[in-house]
Scaffold this active site. Structure first.
Site, short mmCIF file in Angstrom:
data_model
loop_
_atom_site.label_atom_id
_atom_site.label_comp_id
_atom_site.label_asym_id
_atom_site.label_seq_id
_atom_site.Cartn_x
_atom_site.Cartn_y
_atom_site.Cartn_z
N ASP A 1 0.89 -1.16 0.00
CA ASP A 1 0.00 0.00 0.00
C ASP A 1 0.92 1.21 0.00
OD1 ASP A 1 -1.63 2.14 0.53
OD2 ASP A 1 -2.54 1.32 2.34
N VAL B 1 -4.03 6.67 -21.30
CA VAL B 1 -3.55 5.34 -21.67
C VAL B 1 -4.69 4.34 -21.54
CG1 VAL B 1 -1.80 3.57 -21.21
CG2 VAL B 1 -1.28 5.99 -20.76
N THR C 1 -6.12 1.81 -20.15
CA THR C 1 -6.13 0.96 -18.96
C THR C 1 -7.48 1.12 -18.28
OG1 THR C 1 -5.29 2.67 -17.45
CG2 THR C 1 -3.65 1.34 -18.63
N TYR D 1 -6.34 14.88 -9.54
CA TYR D 1 -5.38 14.06 -10.28
C TYR D 1 -4.32 14.94 -10.93
CZ TYR D 1 -3.41 10.93 -13.79
OH TYR D 1 -2.54 10.20 -14.58
N ASN E 1 4.87 3.86 -9.85
CA ASN E 1 3.81 3.76 -10.85
C ASN E 1 2.42 3.85 -10.25
OD1 ASN E 1 2.47 2.74 -13.47
ND2 ASN E 1 1.96 1.13 -12.00
#
Length: 258
Positions: free
Chosen positions: A56, A181, A183, A148, A83
């Site tokens: 985490d 991207v 994902t 974000y 990442n």
């Protein structure tokens, strides 16, 4: 000695693509994720030079335990890839404040925790480099992606500062700045920018840039920031030279929802 790479948030998406590519290139790969079961499944798919574990990223003790375990197994820590990240989209005021706080805690504190906990291991390595996942959202603040975008600006700042500060240790700290991207993170996003620009990058495209950045020779001319994809590259370079008013107007246009 075979070089090693430790990847946070590596069980799926971009992280998994990074793990697969570096494994193919002969690295010892650390696949660490809050989803330890999925991380272990990927490690078993790859083979004996992959190790999985629980992480985490918002928990500093988790970082300490994971890095100690991985470094003992791999011999040394050569490349750290921060990442792990999350994304909430939509109107700022319609997003719960807890979601905004969680974004900062994972995307920013996760990077701070990783860099801080990894430094003792990186300093001991024969070669060491840090690659942080920033974003094209760190070029100009993005509507509908407020926390974000802010988190990725923070990652950009951490990267720039440490890339200078850690020169004394011979450690480069770089980032990659992809646009959207393909994902699970961008599925059903409520943001005008993604509606207007689309999702053109694959996780493998980002992994390829990370490999390039991780293995590039440490020259004075090696840049700190690495946009991924044509659109991100254009946005990054134009933002450096165009007036702020032009940057704002262009982002107003791109952020209009259809």
């Amino acid at each position: 000695m075979t070089q090693s790479i430790f990847i946070s948030g590596a069980a799926q998406g971009i992280g998994a693509a990074i793990a697969r590519l570096f494994y193919q290139k002969g690295y010892k790969v650390g696949i660490y994720d809050i989803n330890a079961v999925q991380a272990q499944q990927l490690a078993e798919q790859l083979g004996s030079n992959a190790k999985a574990g629980l992480l985490d990223v918002a928990n500093y003790e988790d970082w300490q335990n994971a890095l100690a375990e991985f470094s003992t197994w791999a011999g040394e820590l050569n490349i750290l890839v921060n990442n792990a990240g999350i994304l909430y989209s939509g109107d700022f005021e319609k997003t719960d404040i807890q979601a905004h706080h969680r974004t900062i805690n994972i995307n920013v504190n996760g990077v701070l925790n990783g860099c801080h906990a990894a430094l003792p291991y990186l300093k001991q390595a024969s070669f060491a480099r840090v690659i942080n996942l920033s974003s094209a959202s760190a070029i100009y603040g993005q509507a509908d992606l407020i926390s974000y975008s802010a988190s990725k600006f923070a990652v950009r700042g951490i990267t720039e500062g440490l890339d200078v500060e850690w020169q004394k240790y011979g450690i480069r700290v770089l980032d990659v700045m992809p646009l959207f991207v393909q994902t699970a993170m961008v599925k059903d996003m409520d943001a005008g920018t993604i509606q207007n620009m689309g999702v053109k990058l694959k996780a493998e495209d980002v992994a390829a840039q990370i490999y390039k950045s991780a293995t590039a020779k440490d020259r004075v001319t090696l840049p700190t920031h690495h946009p991924v994809g044509f659109e991100a590259g254009v946005m990054y370079h134009l933002s450096r030279f165009s007036p702020q008013a032009v940057n704002r107007i262009s982002n107003l246009f791109l952020s209009k929802k259809k």
